[in-house]
Structure formats: C-alpha cells, structure tokens
Design a protein around this motif. Structure first.
Motif, PDB file in Angstrom:
ATOM      1  N   UNK A  27      86.299  39.610  55.096  1.00  0.00           N
ATOM      2  CA  UNK A  27      85.310  40.383  54.593  1.00  0.00           C
ATOM      3  C   UNK A  27      84.603  40.467  55.978  1.00  0.00           C
ATOM      4  N   UNK A  28      85.543  42.098  56.996  1.00  0.00           N
ATOM      5  CA  UNK A  28      84.890  42.498  57.834  1.00  0.00           C
ATOM      6  C   UNK A  28      82.282  42.607  58.070  1.00  0.00           C
ATOM      7  N   UNK A  29      82.526  42.678  59.261  1.00  0.00           N
ATOM      8  CA  UNK A  29      81.451  43.131  59.562  1.00  0.00           C
ATOM      9  C   UNK A  29      80.179  44.010  59.255  1.00  0.00           C
ATOM     10  N   UNK A  30      81.163  44.904  58.551  1.00  0.00           N
ATOM     11  CA  UNK A  30      80.325  46.412  57.405  1.00  0.00           C
ATOM     12  C   UNK A  30      80.704  46.282  56.054  1.00  0.00           C
ATOM     13  N   UNK A  31      80.775  44.776  55.325  1.00  0.00           N
ATOM     14  CA  UNK A  31      80.811  44.388  54.204  1.00  0.00           C
ATOM     15  C   UNK A  31      82.375  44.347  53.788  1.00  0.00           C
ATOM     16  N   UNK A  32      83.402  45.204  54.391  1.00  0.00           N
ATOM     17  CA  UNK A  32      84.884  45.238  53.031  1.00  0.00           C
ATOM     18  C   UNK A  32      85.653  44.454  53.713  1.00  0.00           C
ATOM     19  N   UNK A  33      86.154  43.788  52.054  1.00  0.00           N
ATOM     20  CA  UNK A  33      86.151  42.192  51.618  1.00  0.00           C
ATOM     21  C   UNK A  33      88.345  43.304  51.050  1.00  0.00           C
ATOM     22  N   UNK A  34      89.181  42.269  51.851  1.00  0.00           N
ATOM     23  CA  UNK A  34      90.423  42.584  52.433  1.00  0.00           C
ATOM     24  C   UNK A  34      90.996  41.014  51.973  1.00  0.00           C
ATOM     25  N   UNK A  54      86.111  33.919  68.644  1.00  0.00           N
ATOM     26  CA  UNK A  54      86.703  34.270  67.675  1.00  0.00           C
ATOM     27  C   UNK A  54      86.068  33.435  66.643  1.00  0.00           C
ATOM     28  N   UNK A  55      84.800  33.709  66.534  1.00  0.00           N
ATOM     29  CA  UNK A  55      83.295  33.139  65.555  1.00  0.00           C
ATOM     30  C   UNK A  55      84.002  33.180  64.235  1.00  0.00           C
ATOM     31  N   UNK A  56      84.099  32.805  63.447  1.00  0.00           N
ATOM     32  CA  UNK A  56      83.767  33.326  61.949  1.00  0.00           C
ATOM     33  C   UNK A  56      83.481  32.705  61.126  1.00  0.00           C
ATOM     34  N   UNK A  57      82.199  33.089  60.005  1.00  0.00           N
ATOM     35  CA  UNK A  57      81.337  32.328  58.165  1.00  0.00           C
ATOM     36  C   UNK A  57      82.459  31.752  57.519  1.00  0.00           C
ATOM     37  N   UNK A  75      83.697  35.825  56.381  1.00  0.00           N
ATOM     38  CA  UNK A  75      83.411  36.737  57.317  1.00  0.00           C
ATOM     39  C   UNK A  75      83.333  36.759  58.456  1.00  0.00           C
ATOM     40  N   UNK A  76      83.682  38.447  58.971  1.00  0.00           N
ATOM     41  CA  UNK A  76      82.780  38.484  60.631  1.00  0.00           C
ATOM     42  C   UNK A  76      81.624  38.507  61.113  1.00  0.00           C
ATOM     43  N   UNK A  77      81.579  37.618  61.675  1.00  0.00           N
ATOM     44  CA  UNK A  77      80.357  37.827  62.415  1.00  0.00           C
ATOM     45  C   UNK A  77      79.740  39.904  62.190  1.00  0.00           C
TER      46      UNK A  77
END
Length: 102
Positions: free
Chosen positions: A7-14, A48-51, A99-101
């Motif tokens: 899920x990118x920072x805009x909330x788009x999931x792929x 490269x921080x992710x949640x 998820x990307x912060x």
C-alpha cells in the motif's frame, strides 16, 4: 510464486508477484516504488522504512539490535515499523503486506 501486497503513501494497494531470496526493498524498488535504500541494505540508514501489517509482523525474523538502533531515528515510526532491506522474501512470507509511510 510468492506475492507481496504493498500500500503506497496515497493508500493505493497492489499485489506484486515476487521470487524468493530477494529483500522486500529490492522488490519494491524494481516495481518502481519510492524506496530509496541509500545504504543498499547495510543498516546505515532508514530510507527503506515500511510499516508491516500487524497480522504479518510476528511472522518475520526478529529485529536485530542494529535495525532497532536505525529505527530509533525514524520520524514516523509505528509499532510494526521495519527496514524492508532486512526482510527477505520466502515462500512462507507469500502474501506479506506492507505499507509505505507518508
């Protein structure tokens, strides 16, 4: 083939098809996500921080002390934050969700 859900920072999931043996950082960069990874996985930065989705967090290898030290420098740290250079894709991690912060 293992998959990684992003899920990118805009909330788009792929959902991405991946191979095993690559770090999540490498997979995300190859897919065009803005994961810098300035130190190329040598635990010298937090670019490269992710949640990690909480359902997956306990399935990952334990945090190493060096990774914890780097995460302490992250501004937008969350309880399930990880450095994706330290997460290696395996068949057991197929379906991993990050998820990307913002």
């Amino acid at each position: 083939m293992p998959t990684l859900t992003v899920t990118d920072a805009n909330g788009v999931t792929k959902e991405l098809e991946t191979g095993t043996g690559q770090s999540v950082m490498e997979i995300l960069r190859e897919a065009g996500y803005p994961v810098v990874g300035e130190c190329n996985g040598s635990l010298a930065c937090a670019t490269c921080h992710v949640i990690v989705n909480p359902d997956w967090f306990d399935k990952l290898d334990a945090l190493k002390e060096e990774e914890e030290d780097i995460l302490d420098t992250v501004f937008n740290l969350e309880e399930t934050s990880r450095l994706c250079c330290q997460i290696m894709m395996t068949d057991d991690l197929s379906g991993l969700a990050v998820r990307l912060p913002g």
